[in-house]
Scaffold this motif. Structure first.
Motif, PDB file in Angstrom:
ATOM      1  N   ILE A 232      -3.986  27.071  15.033  1.00 18.64           N
ATOM      2  CA  ILE A 232      -4.509  27.469  16.348  1.00 18.64           C
ATOM      3  C   ILE A 232      -5.790  26.709  16.657  1.00 18.64           C
ATOM      4  O   ILE A 232      -6.006  26.214  17.767  1.00 18.64           O
ATOM      5  CB  ILE A 232      -4.736  28.991  16.389  1.00 18.64           C
ATOM      6  N   LEU A 233      -6.684  26.582  15.636  1.00 20.09           N
ATOM      7  CA  LEU A 233      -7.933  25.833  15.833  1.00 20.09           C
ATOM      8  C   LEU A 233      -7.657  24.362  16.150  1.00 20.09           C
ATOM      9  O   LEU A 233      -8.312  23.760  17.002  1.00 20.09           O
ATOM     10  CB  LEU A 233      -8.807  25.949  14.595  1.00 20.09           C
ATOM     11  N   VAL A 234      -6.687  23.782  15.461  1.00 23.20           N
ATOM     12  CA  VAL A 234      -6.345  22.381  15.731  1.00 23.20           C
ATOM     13  C   VAL A 234      -5.864  22.221  17.167  1.00 23.20           C
ATOM     14  O   VAL A 234      -6.262  21.289  17.881  1.00 23.20           O
ATOM     15  CB  VAL A 234      -5.275  21.893  14.740  1.00 23.20           C
ATOM     16  N   VAL A 235      -5.017  23.129  17.619  1.00 19.98           N
ATOM     17  CA  VAL A 235      -4.523  23.056  19.001  1.00 19.98           C
ATOM     18  C   VAL A 235      -5.674  23.209  19.987  1.00 19.98           C
ATOM     19  O   VAL A 235      -5.760  22.496  20.999  1.00 19.98           O
ATOM     20  CB  VAL A 235      -3.446  24.135  19.234  1.00 19.98           C
ATOM     21  N   LEU A 236      -6.598  24.124  19.715  1.00 18.81           N
ATOM     22  CA  LEU A 236      -7.752  24.306  20.593  1.00 18.81           C
ATOM     23  C   LEU A 236      -8.607  23.029  20.666  1.00 18.81           C
ATOM     24  O   LEU A 236      -9.080  22.650  21.742  1.00 18.81           O
ATOM     25  CB  LEU A 236      -8.597  25.479  20.101  1.00 18.81           C
ATOM     26  N   ILE A 237      -8.818  22.392  19.507  1.00 21.59           N
ATOM     27  CA  ILE A 237      -9.613  21.157  19.489  1.00 21.59           C
ATOM     28  C   ILE A 237      -8.934  20.060  20.301  1.00 21.59           C
ATOM     29  O   ILE A 237      -9.573  19.345  21.078  1.00 21.59           O
ATOM     30  CB  ILE A 237      -9.848  20.700  18.033  1.00 21.59           C
TER      31      ILE A 237
ATOM     32  N   PHE B 199       0.841  -1.188   0.000  1.00 21.83           N
ATOM     33  CA  PHE B 199       0.000   0.000   0.000  1.00 21.83           C
ATOM     34  C   PHE B 199       0.883   1.247   0.000  1.00 21.83           C
ATOM     35  O   PHE B 199       2.064   1.213   0.341  1.00 21.83           O
ATOM     36  CB  PHE B 199      -0.914   0.009   1.226  1.00 21.83           C
ATOM     37  N   ASN B 200       0.284   2.352  -0.400  1.00 23.12           N
ATOM     38  CA  ASN B 200       0.940   3.655  -0.327  1.00 23.12           C
ATOM     39  C   ASN B 200      -0.137   4.708  -0.174  1.00 23.12           C
ATOM     40  O   ASN B 200      -1.326   4.434  -0.341  1.00 23.12           O
ATOM     41  CB  ASN B 200       1.807   3.912  -1.564  1.00 23.12           C
ATOM     42  N   PHE B 201       0.286   5.897   0.143  1.00 22.90           N
ATOM     43  CA  PHE B 201      -0.675   6.971   0.396  1.00 22.90           C
ATOM     44  C   PHE B 201      -0.996   7.775  -0.859  1.00 22.90           C
ATOM     45  O   PHE B 201      -1.732   8.769  -0.785  1.00 22.90           O
ATOM     46  CB  PHE B 201      -0.154   7.900   1.493  1.00 22.90           C
ATOM     47  N   GLY B 202      -0.465   7.348  -2.008  1.00 24.68           N
ATOM     48  CA  GLY B 202      -0.820   8.008  -3.254  1.00 24.68           C
ATOM     49  C   GLY B 202      -0.280   9.431  -3.356  1.00 24.68           C
ATOM     50  O   GLY B 202       0.656   9.831  -2.668  1.00 24.68           O
ATOM     51  N   SER B 203      -0.908  10.159  -4.209  1.00 25.66           N
ATOM     52  CA  SER B 203      -0.493  11.553  -4.441  1.00 25.66           C
ATOM     53  C   SER B 203      -1.471  12.494  -3.765  1.00 25.66           C
ATOM     54  O   SER B 203      -2.678  12.373  -3.927  1.00 25.66           O
ATOM     55  CB  SER B 203      -0.450  11.842  -5.944  1.00 25.66           C
ATOM     56  N   TRP B 204      -0.903  13.457  -3.009  1.00 24.97           N
ATOM     57  CA  TRP B 204      -1.735  14.431  -2.310  1.00 24.97           C
ATOM     58  C   TRP B 204      -1.616  15.795  -2.991  1.00 24.97           C
ATOM     59  O   TRP B 204      -0.566  16.171  -3.497  1.00 24.97           O
ATOM     60  CB  TRP B 204      -1.287  14.575  -0.851  1.00 24.97           C
ATOM     61  N   HIS B 205      -2.688  16.505  -2.935  1.00 17.33           N
ATOM     62  CA  HIS B 205      -2.699  17.886  -3.417  1.00 17.33           C
ATOM     63  C   HIS B 205      -3.172  18.751  -2.252  1.00 17.33           C
ATOM     64  O   HIS B 205      -4.363  18.977  -2.071  1.00 17.33           O
ATOM     65  CB  HIS B 205      -3.622  18.036  -4.631  1.00 17.33           C
ATOM     66  N   LEU B 206      -2.222  19.180  -1.437  1.00 15.92           N
ATOM     67  CA  LEU B 206      -2.545  19.869  -0.196  1.00 15.92           C
ATOM     68  C   LEU B 206      -2.394  21.380  -0.362  1.00 15.92           C
ATOM     69  O   LEU B 206      -1.484  21.870  -1.034  1.00 15.92           O
ATOM     70  CB  LEU B 206      -1.622  19.389   0.934  1.00 15.92           C
ATOM     71  N   SER B 207      -3.301  22.072   0.302  1.00 16.86           N
ATOM     72  CA  SER B 207      -3.195  23.527   0.345  1.00 16.86           C
ATOM     73  C   SER B 207      -2.259  23.923   1.481  1.00 16.86           C
ATOM     74  O   SER B 207      -1.933  23.122   2.364  1.00 16.86           O
ATOM     75  CB  SER B 207      -4.583  24.139   0.567  1.00 16.86           C
ATOM     76  N   GLU B 208      -1.873  25.177   1.475  1.00 16.17           N
ATOM     77  CA  GLU B 208      -0.993  25.673   2.520  1.00 16.17           C
ATOM     78  C   GLU B 208      -1.742  25.783   3.834  1.00 16.17           C
ATOM     79  O   GLU B 208      -2.885  26.249   3.879  1.00 16.17           O
ATOM     80  CB  GLU B 208      -0.450  27.055   2.121  1.00 16.17           C
ATOM     81  N   VAL B 209      -1.124  25.314   4.905  1.00 18.73           N
ATOM     82  CA  VAL B 209      -1.744  25.365   6.230  1.00 18.73           C
ATOM     83  C   VAL B 209      -1.497  26.744   6.823  1.00 18.73           C
ATOM     84  O   VAL B 209      -0.342  27.176   6.986  1.00 18.73           O
ATOM     85  CB  VAL B 209      -1.161  24.289   7.158  1.00 18.73           C
ATOM     86  N   ARG B 210      -2.586  27.433   7.139  1.00 17.47           N
ATOM     87  CA  ARG B 210      -2.480  28.790   7.664  1.00 17.47           C
ATOM     88  C   ARG B 210      -2.382  28.760   9.185  1.00 17.47           C
ATOM     89  O   ARG B 210      -2.795  27.804   9.839  1.00 17.47           O
ATOM     90  CB  ARG B 210      -3.681  29.608   7.210  1.00 17.47           C
TER      91      ARG B 210
END
Length: 785
Positions: A613-618, A597-608
């Motif tokens: 901050i929201l992730v840390v709060l969660i 298996f592999n994780f394939g190709s990702w097309h990620l946006s820039e993390v702002r």
């Protein structure tokens, strides 16, 4: 609708209407309405001729009502309908008006329709459907007197064993479908040579054999049939002599052209049948219950039919059917003969039980003078079963013995031939003994030891068995009137043209005749010396029986089920989640280790930064929920998580999702606060909870597994996203502006409907529990006052 489909539908329609007719009209016995069904079905079947007719039902899965009428189907259809009509007429005068007659005729007609479906189905899925319906309807008939413990036990035993066979049938049929790529039995038979080359051929054969042996009570699955005798006598006369128990015989006959290409099939069918014939006949001699004698005699006769089908399969094996056709013809002839004389004998036993109040042979004797007409029917049926001329049972028994001696020209020679002949000859001898001994013990000797005044039964109760023994005599004297039907059925079984058959009482001096004379002489001597050799039955200890093994296995299964239920089902939601999540982790890890298996190709946006901050709060809020000491603080932290997720939707340009999320979170928080206020305090908030390593491992494992699956799914997209379709058509197709609402209400309306239905059912359940609690509290207060 074709005539065949209409004939099969009539019993099911009658099963629906007769209870309603009986409910609104108590003056006319419902049996008279039920009597019209088999009569009409028989007429339709005879009018249809030998044809194939199909009705599409579920074509996408291959389940269609493909019915085919050939010689063997016609024979069974006539047995099912004609004997069914006689049984219904008999039951009208046998059952009390205080019985649940509407239920009885519903179950009986359900069974009749299911049996017609079994013998007419060319589609394997519809065959299985009707096969299982016979098991269910027979269970209801056997348990008809459900106030009796023995009736329930007998019904349960028959259900467990025959449904096990049904599961085997499903496995065998689906295996054949996977090989032949067709659902038609006829097309499978045409591909017999190809199917034999498949490595799954033996697997399918074993499954089909298990299905047939369980249904036809073959050794060692025979134990259910004697216990099923707790059913009313009309049920025994119909299910256990003429129809249901012969479904296994029919299955073997139908698949003989396919599986008889294998020597294993011939050996297994022949020797299981011969062992069943011997063992059941041996046990029938010692029975003291009239139905017990007939039950074991039925098993022995079914074994005889199986033996004939096994030997008759040699015609397929050697592709030289005339040599072994006599065995197939004898089987077909005996199917008809057994239905006639055994159905009559069951009805005679019912009459004796009805008039004397007992079936115990220790209390019954000397009935000849008290019930002469009943004796006439009994002696014809019993002597035919014993193979005494000039009755029809003698003719098929002679054909049976001749076929056994002729088997030496096939696969049977040396020790196998000696064993086969020993089993069938001793079994035939014991058959003669229990048949004649039954007459001797029942009708001769001193007066019966019963409290009732014994007299002859009414004519209407005697009519059905008298008609059946008339058939026994007539077909015994003029057997060739049946040869067209026998030849047609034999050709259908072998799937080949066969030479016309001629049946006669005299075939000259041959091994079969000599064996018959020796059986008559030895059997007569053994009957009159029964007391001297009867102690042989005491050798078998109670814990050496198959019933003992069945009871022990059933008790062990129940014990394991109770312990498993107590440890898993009633152990609380934590145990349930532990099992579910553990299975998820194990299956995912095993799958990932077995396949690359592999994780394939990702097309990620820039993390702002504000997203981080929201992730840390969660994460902080989630941790605080775990360590919280009060419900109020837990609710606030959960709300914080929900509102943070809503903000994510705002940042990702999904204001409609954000609005929905924030609204639901607000409502949920309010409801939580309202409900938790009334709940009792939990120890969790009053004392320190110990750390549970298992919980932590499972939680981390599930999180990791779900994360891996999500990343792999994101990296491997095999089709374009449906998002563009929703964006394009949310206005023109659904006429809405809020995309989330349109998806929930229109595009996925059924999902939402079912979710709302589940919530509604849950609400009704909660309301019911609250009302029950309130009523109990009121009753308690009134009791105290």
């Amino acid at each position: 609708m074709s005539l065949l489909h209409l004939a099969v539908s009539l019993p099911f329609l009658g099963a629906l209407l007769i209870p309603l007719i009986h409910y609104y009209n108590k003056r006319i016995h419902p049996g008279y309405f039920a009597l019209l069904v088999p009569v009409a079905a028989a007429v339709l079947l005879l009018m249809s001729g030998q044809v194939s007719q199909s009705v599409k039902w579920m074509p996408r899965i291959g389940l269609n009502l493909d019915f085919r009428m050939d010689g063997i189907s016609l024979l069974f259809c006539l047995l099912i309908t004609v004997i069914g009509a006689l049984v219904v007429f008999y039951s009208i005068h046998y059952l009390s008006s205080r019985e649940q007659l509407g239920h009885f005729y519903t179950y009986l007609l359900l069974f009749m329709g299911a049996m017609l479906g079994v013998v007419l189905s060319d589609n394997v899925l519809s065959l299985y459907l009707f096969w299982e319906l016979t098991s269910i309807s027979s269970f209801l008939l056997i348990a008809f007197w459900h106030h009796k413990e023995k009736s329930l036990q007998g019904a349960l035993k028959s259900m467990l064993i025959t449904v096990f066979g049904g599961l085997m049938l499903l496995g065998g049929l689906l295996t054949l479908v996977s090989i032949a790529h067709t659902f038609s039995i006829r097309e499978m038979v045409m591909q017999a040579d190809v199917l034999q080359q498949s490595p799954l051929f033996t697997t399918a054969m074993v499954f089909i054999l298990l299905a047939a042996f369980t249904k036809s009570a073959q050794f060692p699955f025979h134990i259910w049939l004697p216990d099923a005798m707790e059913a009313p006598t009309p049920v025994s006369a119909y299910l256990h002599s003429a129809t249901m128990v012969k479904a296994g015989v029919y299955l073997i006959a139908r698949f003989t052209p396919l599986f008889a290409l294998s020597a294993q099939w011939i050996y297994i069918v022949t020797f299981i049948g011969a062992i069943t014939l011997f063992w059941a006949s041996f046990n029938a001699v010692k029975q003291q219950d009239l139905k017990g004698v007939l039950a074991y005699s039925t098993i022995s006769q079914l074994g005889l039919m199986m033996t004939l089908l096994g030997v008759g399969g040699l015609g397929v094996y050697y592709n030289n059917q005339p040599v072994f056709y006599a065995a197939i013809a004898a089987c077909v002839f005996h199917i008809f003969n057994h239905a006639s004389f055994k159905g009559a004998l069951f009805m005679v036993v019912g009459i004796i039980d009805h008039e004397t109040g007992t079936r115990d042979l220790k209390k019954l004797s000397g009935l000849l003078q008290l019930m002469p007409v009943t004796f006439t029917a009994a002696i014809i049926g019993a002597l035919s079963m014993a193979g005494v001329p000039p009755f029809n049972g003698f003719l098929s028994k002679e054909m049976f013995l001749t076929s056994m001696f002729d088997s030496k020209s096939g696969l049977f020679h040396g020790p196998s031939l000696v064993l086969l002949l020993s089993l069938v000859i001793i079994g035939s001898l014991l058959t003669f003994i229990y048949s004649v001994k039954l007459l001797k013990d029942l009708f001769f000797g001193g007066p019966p030891s019963v409290d009732k005044h014994v007299h002859e039964a009414p004519l209407l109760l005697l009519l059905s068995p008298l008609l059946m023994v008339t058939v026994v005599v007539f077909t015994g004297l003029f057997p060739n009137i049946l040869t067209p039907m026998i030849d047609s059925a034999g050709q259908a079984i072998l799937n080949k043209h066969v030479a016309p058959l001629h049946i006669s009482h005299w075939h000259g001096v041959n091994p079969a005749l000599v064996t018959t004379l020796l059986i008559f002489a030895a059997g007569t001597a053994l009957i009159f010396t029964y007391q001297q050799w009867a102690p042989i039955y005491s050798v078998q200890r109670p814990n050496w029986t198959f019933n003992y093994v069945y009871e022990k296995l059933l008790a062990a299964a129940e014990s394991i089920s109770y312990r498993l239920n107590n440890k898993v089902i009633t152990a609380g939601i934590r145990s349930h989640l532990l099992l579910v999540f553990s299975a998820l982790i194990v299956m995912t890890v095993v799958l990932l280790l077995q396949a690359p298996f592999n994780f394939g190709s990702w097309h990620l946006s820039e993390v702002r930064s504000f997203e981080l901050i929201l992730v840390v709060l969660i994460l902080i809020a989630t941790f605080m929920v775990i360590v919280a000491k009060s419900r109020l603080f837990s609710i606030i932290m959960l709300s914080a998580i929900g509102y943070a997720v809503g903000l994510f939707f705002v940042f990702f340009n999904a204001p409609d999702l954000a609005l929905t999320q924030l609204t639901i979170e607000t409502i949920s928080t309010a409801l939580f606060l309202m409900c938790f206020y009334h709940l009792p305090k939990l120890s969790r908030y009053e004392e320190t909870m110990p750390f549970k390593l298992t919980n932590a491992v499972i939680a981390v494992g599930v999180g990791a597994v779900v994360t891996v699956i999500a990343l792999m799914a994101y990296g491997h997209r095999f089709s374009p996203s449906i998002t563009e379709y929703y964006i394009k058509h949310v206005y023109d197709l659904a006429h809405g502006k809020n995309m989330v609402n349109v998806i929930l209400v229109d595009f996925r309306g059924f999902d939402t409907l079912f979710e709302s239905t589940v919530l509604g059912i849950a609400g009704i359940g909660i309301y019911t529990l609250i009302k029950l609690r309130d009523s109990k509290e009121v009753n308690h207060e009134q009791t105290k006052k």
